[in-house]
Scaffold this motif. Structure first.
Motif, PDB file in Angstrom:
ATOM      1  N   GLN A 122       0.834  -1.198   0.000  1.00 37.76           N
ATOM      2  CA  GLN A 122       0.000   0.000   0.000  1.00 37.76           C
ATOM      3  C   GLN A 122       0.869   1.248   0.000  1.00 37.76           C
ATOM      4  O   GLN A 122       0.567   2.228  -0.676  1.00 37.76           O
ATOM      5  CB  GLN A 122      -0.923  -0.005   1.222  1.00 37.76           C
ATOM      6  CG  GLN A 122      -2.109  -0.940   1.063  1.00 37.76           C
ATOM      7  CD  GLN A 122      -3.163  -0.354   0.131  1.00 37.76           C
ATOM      8  OE1 GLN A 122      -3.570   0.776   0.274  1.00 37.76           O
ATOM      9  NE2 GLN A 122      -3.581  -1.153  -0.823  1.00 37.76           N
ATOM     10  N   ALA A 128       4.333   5.071  -5.819  1.00 37.09           N
ATOM     11  CA  ALA A 128       4.357   4.938  -7.276  1.00 37.09           C
ATOM     12  C   ALA A 128       3.517   6.018  -7.949  1.00 37.09           C
ATOM     13  O   ALA A 128       3.713   6.321  -9.118  1.00 37.09           O
ATOM     14  CB  ALA A 128       3.879   3.553  -7.690  1.00 37.09           C
ATOM     15  N   LEU A 129       2.556   6.589  -7.210  1.00 36.79           N
ATOM     16  CA  LEU A 129       1.759   7.677  -7.772  1.00 36.79           C
ATOM     17  C   LEU A 129       2.460   9.019  -7.607  1.00 36.79           C
ATOM     18  O   LEU A 129       1.930  10.047  -8.029  1.00 36.79           O
ATOM     19  CB  LEU A 129       0.400   7.743  -7.071  1.00 36.79           C
ATOM     20  CG  LEU A 129      -0.622   6.682  -7.443  1.00 36.79           C
ATOM     21  CD1 LEU A 129      -1.855   6.824  -6.580  1.00 36.79           C
ATOM     22  CD2 LEU A 129      -0.993   6.805  -8.906  1.00 36.79           C
TER      23      LEU A 129
ATOM     24  N   ARG B 126       8.334   9.545 -10.458  1.00 37.13           N
ATOM     25  CA  ARG B 126       7.252   8.552 -10.430  1.00 37.13           C
ATOM     26  C   ARG B 126       5.992   9.060 -11.123  1.00 37.13           C
ATOM     27  O   ARG B 126       5.158   8.261 -11.537  1.00 37.13           O
ATOM     28  CB  ARG B 126       6.945   8.155  -8.989  1.00 37.13           C
ATOM     29  CG  ARG B 126       8.038   7.270  -8.404  1.00 37.13           C
ATOM     30  CD  ARG B 126       7.903   7.159  -6.916  1.00 37.13           C
ATOM     31  NE  ARG B 126       8.988   6.357  -6.361  1.00 37.13           N
ATOM     32  CZ  ARG B 126       9.464   6.534  -5.134  1.00 37.13           C
ATOM     33  NH1 ARG B 126       8.954   7.474  -4.356  1.00 37.13           N
ATOM     34  NH2 ARG B 126      10.437   5.777  -4.685  1.00 37.13           N
ATOM     35  N   GLN B 127       5.852  10.381 -11.213  1.00 39.08           N
ATOM     36  CA  GLN B 127       4.730  10.883 -11.995  1.00 39.08           C
ATOM     37  C   GLN B 127       4.947  10.600 -13.471  1.00 39.08           C
ATOM     38  O   GLN B 127       3.994  10.458 -14.225  1.00 39.08           O
ATOM     39  CB  GLN B 127       4.586  12.392 -11.795  1.00 39.08           C
ATOM     40  CG  GLN B 127       4.115  12.757 -10.397  1.00 39.08           C
ATOM     41  CD  GLN B 127       4.098  14.251 -10.217  1.00 39.08           C
ATOM     42  OE1 GLN B 127       3.468  14.964 -10.976  1.00 39.08           O
ATOM     43  NE2 GLN B 127       4.801  14.726  -9.213  1.00 39.08           N
ATOM     44  N   MET B 131       3.255   2.885 -12.633  1.00 40.28           N
ATOM     45  CA  MET B 131       3.472   1.466 -12.360  1.00 40.28           C
ATOM     46  C   MET B 131       2.153   0.811 -11.964  1.00 40.28           C
ATOM     47  O   MET B 131       1.370   1.380 -11.203  1.00 40.28           O
ATOM     48  CB  MET B 131       4.501   1.300 -11.242  1.00 40.28           C
ATOM     49  CG  MET B 131       4.805  -0.149 -10.927  1.00 40.28           C
ATOM     50  SD  MET B 131       6.490  -0.350 -10.311  1.00 40.28           S
ATOM     51  CE  MET B 131       6.576  -2.129 -10.134  1.00 40.28           C
ATOM     52  N   PHE B 133       0.725  -2.870 -10.348  1.00 40.25           N
ATOM     53  CA  PHE B 133       1.256  -4.005  -9.597  1.00 40.25           C
ATOM     54  C   PHE B 133       0.453  -5.275  -9.838  1.00 40.25           C
ATOM     55  O   PHE B 133      -0.699  -5.230 -10.275  1.00 40.25           O
ATOM     56  CB  PHE B 133       1.230  -3.702  -8.095  1.00 40.25           C
ATOM     57  CG  PHE B 133       2.078  -2.522  -7.694  1.00 40.25           C
ATOM     58  CD1 PHE B 133       3.385  -2.701  -7.295  1.00 40.25           C
ATOM     59  CD2 PHE B 133       1.564  -1.244  -7.712  1.00 40.25           C
ATOM     60  CE1 PHE B 133       4.173  -1.626  -6.923  1.00 40.25           C
ATOM     61  CE2 PHE B 133       2.329  -0.161  -7.341  1.00 40.25           C
ATOM     62  CZ  PHE B 133       3.647  -0.356  -6.942  1.00 40.25           C
ATOM     63  N   TYR B 136      -2.916  -5.347  -7.797  1.00 44.03           N
ATOM     64  CA  TYR B 136      -3.696  -4.114  -7.996  1.00 44.03           C
ATOM     65  C   TYR B 136      -3.332  -3.032  -6.994  1.00 44.03           C
ATOM     66  O   TYR B 136      -3.049  -1.909  -7.363  1.00 44.03           O
ATOM     67  CB  TYR B 136      -5.210  -4.352  -7.938  1.00 44.03           C
ATOM     68  CG  TYR B 136      -5.650  -5.794  -8.086  1.00 44.03           C
ATOM     69  CD1 TYR B 136      -5.371  -6.484  -9.259  1.00 44.03           C
ATOM     70  CD2 TYR B 136      -6.309  -6.475  -7.078  1.00 44.03           C
ATOM     71  CE1 TYR B 136      -5.736  -7.809  -9.423  1.00 44.03           C
ATOM     72  CE2 TYR B 136      -6.688  -7.798  -7.232  1.00 44.03           C
ATOM     73  CZ  TYR B 136      -6.382  -8.453  -8.401  1.00 44.03           C
ATOM     74  OH  TYR B 136      -6.743  -9.747  -8.530  1.00 44.03           O
ATOM     75  N   LEU B 138      -5.109  -1.265  -5.022  1.00 39.95           N
ATOM     76  CA  LEU B 138      -5.983  -0.097  -4.907  1.00 39.95           C
ATOM     77  C   LEU B 138      -6.075   0.254  -3.436  1.00 39.95           C
ATOM     78  O   LEU B 138      -5.836  -0.584  -2.566  1.00 39.95           O
ATOM     79  CB  LEU B 138      -7.361  -0.415  -5.478  1.00 39.95           C
ATOM     80  CG  LEU B 138      -7.377  -0.749  -6.971  1.00 39.95           C
ATOM     81  CD1 LEU B 138      -8.771  -1.149  -7.406  1.00 39.95           C
ATOM     82  CD2 LEU B 138      -6.880   0.428  -7.794  1.00 39.95           C
ATOM     83  N   LEU B 150      -6.636  10.650  -6.228  1.00 42.42           N
ATOM     84  CA  LEU B 150      -5.654  10.945  -5.181  1.00 42.42           C
ATOM     85  C   LEU B 150      -4.365  11.549  -5.746  1.00 42.42           C
ATOM     86  O   LEU B 150      -3.921  12.618  -5.306  1.00 42.42           O
ATOM     87  CB  LEU B 150      -5.338   9.670  -4.387  1.00 42.42           C
ATOM     88  CG  LEU B 150      -4.460   9.883  -3.148  1.00 42.42           C
ATOM     89  CD1 LEU B 150      -5.129  10.799  -2.157  1.00 42.42           C
ATOM     90  CD2 LEU B 150      -4.113   8.548  -2.489  1.00 42.42           C
ATOM     91  N   GLY B 151      -3.788  10.889  -6.722  1.00 40.51           N
ATOM     92  CA  GLY B 151      -2.545  11.391  -7.302  1.00 40.51           C
ATOM     93  C   GLY B 151      -2.725  12.741  -7.985  1.00 40.51           C
ATOM     94  O   GLY B 151      -2.015  13.696  -7.673  1.00 40.51           O
ATOM     95  N   ARG B 199      -5.645   4.317 -12.874  1.00 43.76           N
ATOM     96  CA  ARG B 199      -5.043   5.146 -11.836  1.00 43.76           C
ATOM     97  C   ARG B 199      -3.633   5.588 -12.246  1.00 43.76           C
ATOM     98  O   ARG B 199      -3.238   6.736 -12.045  1.00 43.76           O
ATOM     99  CB  ARG B 199      -4.975   4.379 -10.516  1.00 43.76           C
ATOM    100  CG  ARG B 199      -4.448   5.214  -9.366  1.00 43.76           C
ATOM    101  CD  ARG B 199      -4.546   4.486  -8.050  1.00 43.76           C
ATOM    102  NE  ARG B 199      -3.672   3.315  -7.989  1.00 43.76           N
ATOM    103  CZ  ARG B 199      -3.487   2.574  -6.908  1.00 43.76           C
ATOM    104  NH1 ARG B 199      -4.132   2.877  -5.792  1.00 43.76           N
ATOM    105  NH2 ARG B 199      -2.700   1.536  -6.921  1.00 43.76           N
ATOM    106  N   ALA B 200      -2.878   4.655 -12.837  1.00 42.39           N
ATOM    107  CA  ALA B 200      -1.541   5.017 -13.299  1.00 42.39           C
ATOM    108  C   ALA B 200      -1.625   6.014 -14.462  1.00 42.39           C
ATOM    109  O   ALA B 200      -0.845   6.954 -14.545  1.00 42.39           O
ATOM    110  CB  ALA B 200      -0.779   3.763 -13.719  1.00 42.39           C
ATOM    111  N   MET B 203      -1.972   9.965 -14.051  1.00 36.97           N
ATOM    112  CA  MET B 203      -0.818  10.829 -13.819  1.00 36.97           C
ATOM    113  C   MET B 203      -0.150  11.237 -15.126  1.00 36.97           C
ATOM    114  O   MET B 203       0.862  11.916 -15.121  1.00 36.97           O
ATOM    115  CB  MET B 203       0.207  10.115 -12.924  1.00 36.97           C
ATOM    116  CG  MET B 203      -0.350   9.589 -11.609  1.00 36.97           C
ATOM    117  SD  MET B 203      -1.071  10.884 -10.601  1.00 36.97           S
ATOM    118  CE  MET B 203       0.407  11.677  -9.985  1.00 36.97           C
TER     119      MET B 203
END
Lengths: 225, 337
Positions: A122, A128-129, B126-127, B131, B133, B136, B138, B150-151, B199-200, B203
């Motif tokens: 987590q 990673a974001l 990382r932006q 990535m 996984f 997942y 989440l 969120l990001g 989600r990835a 960004m």
């Protein structure tokens, strides 16, 4: 309805006095719980620290509190403290301090457990974001920890409320003490007063703790992942 | 499937190239990189590779070397499949690229700029490198939309209305338009993984790392996730894909990197790698995904049942493949189900 022992509850202000006693117990438990939450959160966070000395000290504190019966702690703080330092605590304050020490230790352990239960992935998913470590804590770890923590903390409240029955032994006039007073005062008019008074106290504790316990269950189900 | 534009931001300076663009290849498999297609016009500046690794070494504190002198380039819009046996360092490689694992030697560069210095702003890197996984990952306490926002909101400080619009758009394109308000626990594995991909993408990354994204999925859900990846490929997303789906890797990749024991043993175009692998280790690895009738007639003399004892005379020739002799990785998609 001659001589029904139940009537002892309605003599004078007996029932109101019982409620007052219950309120004293609840008040001490809730105040101690509030203080425990405030102190236990940083303690739990510190318990996850990498510093061995910090961990060792907090672990030692937790274990020391756990192995000592609450009653012994109460006696130590009410009697021994006065004997050694001359500081004369009121029984209510001594009870509050002991319950807070105990609650902080338990709460700290719960917080530690809730934090370490968050899987490493987590954190990495957050990183990673592009989230910074503090943001991962604030938006990923803490919200999930609180969800895990809440039902457990609520359970701790019920344990505290129940344990207040010990503080009668350092002279706090809580619900049990009020009950004993009523029983003694009415020993001749109502020989079976004990049955009714204790049954009422049982009911009062139940009414106080059952909703809290249900709340814990509801929270647990609601936040189940 | 072409007009989906999952990544409209990828408006490349270079004209879209038809064939696989293979960057300068260094390392043990350099001989197979003869298929370089310098297809871009002469006016095009020599753009640095989207991602470049030089001599990357990853060593764990216990002395285990997970990556040893890994060197390769990834061109913009190129798709690389990273294959290899379990524990060969595939996932570690991806995790090093976006800084989840520190490396002990070598450099990693994005668009020619090194990201391995001590002052690296990993949040920024990382932006640019998304990535996804295997499991997942989440955030269970947030809705699908909350996960997607969120990001963009906290890291990129984008406007909520704009980001929400974008999120709903992308969700619609992976077929989950009606699930924005659901929690991850209400979704199937395939749906979760599609959300994780979105989600990835939220960004707006330049490179996407996919780490065995179908390995935890039931076979019937693998397809829906891979279809999304195929769409991304059609849109020109640069991707590093670690996978055990051999037919998928063959279909989508411009280049295959074969890793074993932390080293790049072989790199080739998929057609070459899957039909004529150059190294014995690659042959052995690919043999794991072949199911033959268990007779002793194998090309290399060792064949599928490589336990050493080739003789198993009383075995029924048409019987099921002797399961215990199939080591990991499991060939999920090829398993008769």
């Amino acid at each position: 309805m001659p001589d029904l022992g139940l009537n002892v509850l309605f003599e004078g202000r007996n029932f109101v006095r019982l409620l007052g006693g219950l309120w004293t117990a609840l008040w001490i438990a809730l105040a101690a719980m509030a203080a425990s939450v405030v102190l236990g959160l940083p303690m739990g966070v510190l318990m996850t620290s990498r510093h061995r000395l910090v961990k060792l000290a907090l672990r030692g504190y937790l274990e020391a509190i756990r192995v000592l019966p609450q009653l012994v702690l109460l006696f130590v703080f009410y009697f021994d403290l006065t004997y050694v330092t001359g500081v004369n605590l009121s029984p209510e304050l001594a009870a509050f301090i002991v319950f807070t020490l105990w609650g902080t230790a338990e709460m700290g352990d719960l917080v530690r457990g809730a934090i370490t239960a968050i899987p490493l992935h987590q954190y990495q998913s957050g990183y990673a974001l592009g989230l910074k470590p503090s943001q991962v804590q604030a938006f990923v770890v803490l919200p999930q920890s609180v969800r895990r923590l809440l039902p457990l903390a609520v359970n701790l409240v019920t344990r505290m409320v129940k344990t207040t029955s010990l503080i009668v032994l350092i002279g706090v006039t809580e619900v049990l003490k009020v009950g004993q007073q009523i029983i003694d005062r009415n020993r001749f008019q109502y020989p079976d007063a004990a049955l009714w008074v204790y049954a009422t106290i049982f009911l009062l504790y139940f009414l106080a703790c059952f909703p809290i316990s249900r709340l814990a269950q509801t929270l647990e189900r609601r936040f189940a992942v | 499937m072409t007009a989906l534009h999952l990544i409209p931001e990828v408006a490349p300076a270079l004209a879209p190239v038809a064939g696989p663009v293979v960057g300068p290849v260094v390392g043990p498999g350099a001989d197979v990189a003869a298929a370089v297609t310098p297809d871009a016009g002469p006016a095009a500046r020599p753009a640095p590779p989207a991602l470049s690794l030089r001599g990357v070494r990853k060593e764990y504190p216990n002395g285990f070397v997970a990556l040893d002198d890994v060197t390769f380039d990834v061109a913009e819009r190129e798709i690389i499949a990273i294959l290899g046996p379990s524990g060969c360092g595939k996932s570690t490689l991806l995790r090093c690229v976006n800084g989840l694992e520190p490396i002990q030697a070598g450099t990693i560069a994005l668009d020619g700029a090194s990201v391995t210095g001590p002052g690296t702003d990993w949040s920024e890197v990382r932006q640019r490198v998304g990535m996804v996984f295997q499991n997942y990952e989440l955030f269970p306490h947030l809705t699908v939309l909350g996960n997607l926002l969120l990001g963009p909101l906290k890291v990129q400080k984008r406007a909520k209305a704009e980001a929400t619009e974008r999120a709903l758009e992308l969700l619609a394109r992976v077929g989950l338009a009606d699930r924005a308000g659901d929690y991850p626990r209400q979704l199937s594995g395939g749906q979760k993984q599609r959300v994780a991909i979105v989600r990835a993408l939220m960004m707006q990354p330049e490179v996407l790392l996919l780490d065995e994204i179908t390995a935890s999925l039931d076979p019937e859900m693998v397809r829906e996730v891979l279809d999304v990846v195929l769409e991304l490929a059609a849109d020109g997303m640069t991707m590093l894909i670690v996978t055990h789906e051999m037919s998928f890797a063959r279909a989508i990749a411009d280049r295959v990197l074969f890793l074993d024991a932390g080293q790049i043993v072989e790199q080739a175009t998929p057609d070459v790698f899957f039909t004529a692998p150059a190294t014995d280790r690659a042959k052995q690895f690919l043999n794991l995904f072949e199911f033959r009738t268990p007779t002793k007639k194998t090309a290399s003399g060792r064949g599928v049942g490589h336990r050493g004892d080739g003789a198993r005379p009383e075995r029924q020739p048409r019987g099921p493949t002797p399961w215990p002799s199939q080591p990991t990785p499991r060939p999920t998609a090829h398993r008769p189900s």
